[in-house]
Motif scaffolding. Sequence first.
Motif, PDB file in Angstrom:
ATOM      1  N   GLY A 202      11.643  25.682   0.515  1.00 54.69           N
ATOM      2  CA  GLY A 202      11.805  26.093   1.901  1.00 54.69           C
ATOM      3  C   GLY A 202      10.547  26.501   2.620  1.00 54.69           C
ATOM      4  N   GLU A 203       9.392  26.262   2.031  1.00 53.62           N
ATOM      5  CA  GLU A 203       8.127  26.612   2.667  1.00 53.62           C
ATOM      6  C   GLU A 203       7.160  25.443   2.581  1.00 53.62           C
ATOM      7  N   VAL A 204       6.365  25.259   3.626  1.00 57.77           N
ATOM      8  CA  VAL A 204       5.325  24.239   3.604  1.00 57.77           C
ATOM      9  C   VAL A 204       4.151  24.773   2.785  1.00 57.77           C
ATOM     10  N   VAL A 205       3.845  24.089   1.689  1.00 59.02           N
ATOM     11  CA  VAL A 205       2.774  24.562   0.807  1.00 59.02           C
ATOM     12  C   VAL A 205       1.455  23.844   1.042  1.00 59.02           C
ATOM     13  N   VAL A 206       1.499  22.671   1.658  1.00 56.06           N
ATOM     14  CA  VAL A 206       0.262  21.993   2.043  1.00 56.06           C
ATOM     15  C   VAL A 206       0.603  21.000   3.139  1.00 56.06           C
ATOM     16  N   GLN A 207      -0.290  20.865   4.109  1.00 53.57           N
ATOM     17  CA  GLN A 207      -0.105  19.870   5.159  1.00 53.57           C
ATOM     18  C   GLN A 207      -1.455  19.479   5.705  1.00 53.57           C
ATOM     19  N   GLY A 208      -1.483  18.321   6.352  1.00 49.25           N
ATOM     20  CA  GLY A 208      -2.723  17.823   6.930  1.00 49.25           C
ATOM     21  C   GLY A 208      -2.904  16.355   6.640  1.00 49.25           C
ATOM     22  N   LYS A 209      -4.078  15.852   6.890  1.00 48.02           N
ATOM     23  CA  LYS A 209      -4.385  14.460   6.612  1.00 48.02           C
ATOM     24  C   LYS A 209      -4.566  14.262   5.108  1.00 48.02           C
ATOM     25  N   ILE A 210      -4.045  13.168   4.605  1.00 46.89           N
ATOM     26  CA  ILE A 210      -4.120  12.908   3.170  1.00 46.89           C
ATOM     27  C   ILE A 210      -5.567  12.915   2.702  1.00 46.89           C
ATOM     28  N   ARG A 211      -6.462  12.325   3.493  1.00 45.95           N
ATOM     29  CA  ARG A 211      -7.867  12.257   3.065  1.00 45.95           C
ATOM     30  C   ARG A 211      -8.484  13.654   2.957  1.00 45.95           C
ATOM     31  N   ASP A 212      -8.065  14.571   3.842  1.00 45.33           N
ATOM     32  CA  ASP A 212      -8.599  15.933   3.783  1.00 45.33           C
ATOM     33  C   ASP A 212      -8.033  16.703   2.591  1.00 45.33           C
ATOM     34  N   ILE A 213      -6.760  16.470   2.298  1.00 42.92           N
ATOM     35  CA  ILE A 213      -6.146  17.127   1.134  1.00 42.92           C
ATOM     36  C   ILE A 213      -6.821  16.645  -0.148  1.00 42.92           C
ATOM     37  N   ARG A 214      -7.102  15.342  -0.229  1.00 38.99           N
ATOM     38  CA  ARG A 214      -7.797  14.804  -1.400  1.00 38.99           C
ATOM     39  C   ARG A 214      -9.187  15.418  -1.549  1.00 38.99           C
ATOM     40  N   ALA A 215      -9.856  15.645  -0.420  1.00 34.30           N
ATOM     41  CA  ALA A 215     -11.220  16.161  -0.457  1.00 34.30           C
ATOM     42  C   ALA A 215     -11.290  17.577  -1.026  1.00 34.30           C
ATOM     43  N   ARG A 216     -10.166  18.288  -1.051  1.00 40.81           N
ATOM     44  CA  ARG A 216     -10.144  19.647  -1.603  1.00 40.81           C
ATOM     45  C   ARG A 216     -10.091  19.637  -3.130  1.00 40.81           C
ATOM     46  N   TRP A 217      -9.768  18.484  -3.706  1.00 41.25           N
ATOM     47  CA  TRP A 217      -9.647  18.379  -5.158  1.00 41.25           C
ATOM     48  C   TRP A 217     -11.023  18.488  -5.819  1.00 41.25           C
ATOM     49  N   PRO A 218     -11.109  19.044  -7.035  1.00 45.55           N
ATOM     50  CA  PRO A 218     -12.388  19.038  -7.762  1.00 45.55           C
ATOM     51  C   PRO A 218     -12.900  17.605  -7.935  1.00 45.55           C
ATOM     52  N   ARG A 219     -14.150  17.379  -7.561  1.00 51.36           N
ATOM     53  CA  ARG A 219     -14.720  16.035  -7.620  1.00 51.36           C
ATOM     54  C   ARG A 219     -15.553  15.887  -8.899  1.00 51.36           C
ATOM     55  N   ASP A 220     -14.847  16.068 -10.016  1.00 55.08           N
ATOM     56  CA  ASP A 220     -15.531  16.048 -11.313  1.00 55.08           C
ATOM     57  C   ASP A 220     -14.968  14.992 -12.270  1.00 55.08           C
ATOM     58  N   ARG A 221     -14.181  14.062 -11.742  1.00 56.46           N
ATOM     59  CA  ARG A 221     -13.679  12.949 -12.552  1.00 56.46           C
ATOM     60  C   ARG A 221     -14.163  11.652 -11.913  1.00 56.46           C
TER      61      ARG A 221
END
Length: 327
Positions: A205-224
């Motif tokens: 019942g709560e929005v836990v993440v929203q926005g552009k997919i590319r921006d959400i991906r950019a928050r991920w650790p870039r170590d793989r």
Amino acid sequence: MHLELKNIHKSFGKHHVLKGISLEAESGHAFGYLGRNGAGKTTTIRILMDVFRADAGEILLDGKPLRESPVSIGYLPEEKGLYPKSSLLRQMCYLGELRGLSSREARNAALSWLERLGMIELKDHKLDTLSKGNQQKIQLAVALITKPSLIVLDEPFSGLDPVNAKMLKDIVTEEVQAGNLVFFSSHQMSYVESFCEDIALLKDGEVVVQGKIRDIRARWPRDRYEVRLHQENQLLSPKECTELLRRLAAGGKIGNEVTAIEEGQTGAILQLSQASDDRQLLQELVSQSLGIDHFAVLEPSLEEIFVHYSGDEKEAQGGAANEVTKK
């Protein structure tokens, strides 16, 4: 056209289903509304469609209450609402007229959609004689028969085989390109990922993440990183690439920045101790005189994002979502 849901609450008895939902969507875009079964997606859509009212909050279209707007809305519900014993053309005409079309306009629109869907020869068939996928196509045609500018689709890909799913995707893409606003929920992450720029993910019942997919991906650790190699003008298979890199690592020719090497779908996946080690790794690979066909950050798929934010990290099989959980 700007659609805004502000602080939407809804309870059924003691069960608080929606807990302050707020999100925004723009015309000319497809907005993906994601979440597990029971998260509150259909409840949100039914409030959006004024099937029932929210306990609190408001829905605005271009800054004004949606209920006061003259905008035409097309709605494809998750539960089918057509007449099983009525012919396709008859009920499409009836529903078109019910929504304001003249008899001639409704018939022309119905025939046009049946032609577009490759179902014109079935126009006199009863709905319950059709496959589940063809019933879903008729439901979509009914949703779009009045050329709405706000299109709400609840699980539109349900029951569709790959060919019909592609047809639906093409239709949705056309509606977006025409400047309409498409708001839909789906569990088919691949389709959401292919034509949605913006998403909101609902959990309990709560929005836990929203926005552009590319921006959400950019928050991920870039170590793989995904690496593909070639030798003697021949691209190595993912297995060959992985085995070669493991031999180099075992021989000390790839430094301590690599903590794990696994086989991916198109190449080898290297886990780095930290994202800043990528230049060092690339230099080491070049020094081995390897033919480097591809060297890039492995970004999470929408499915991995969904699994992580929906609270089921244990279901992610070694993906980026797990890496986020560990950190």
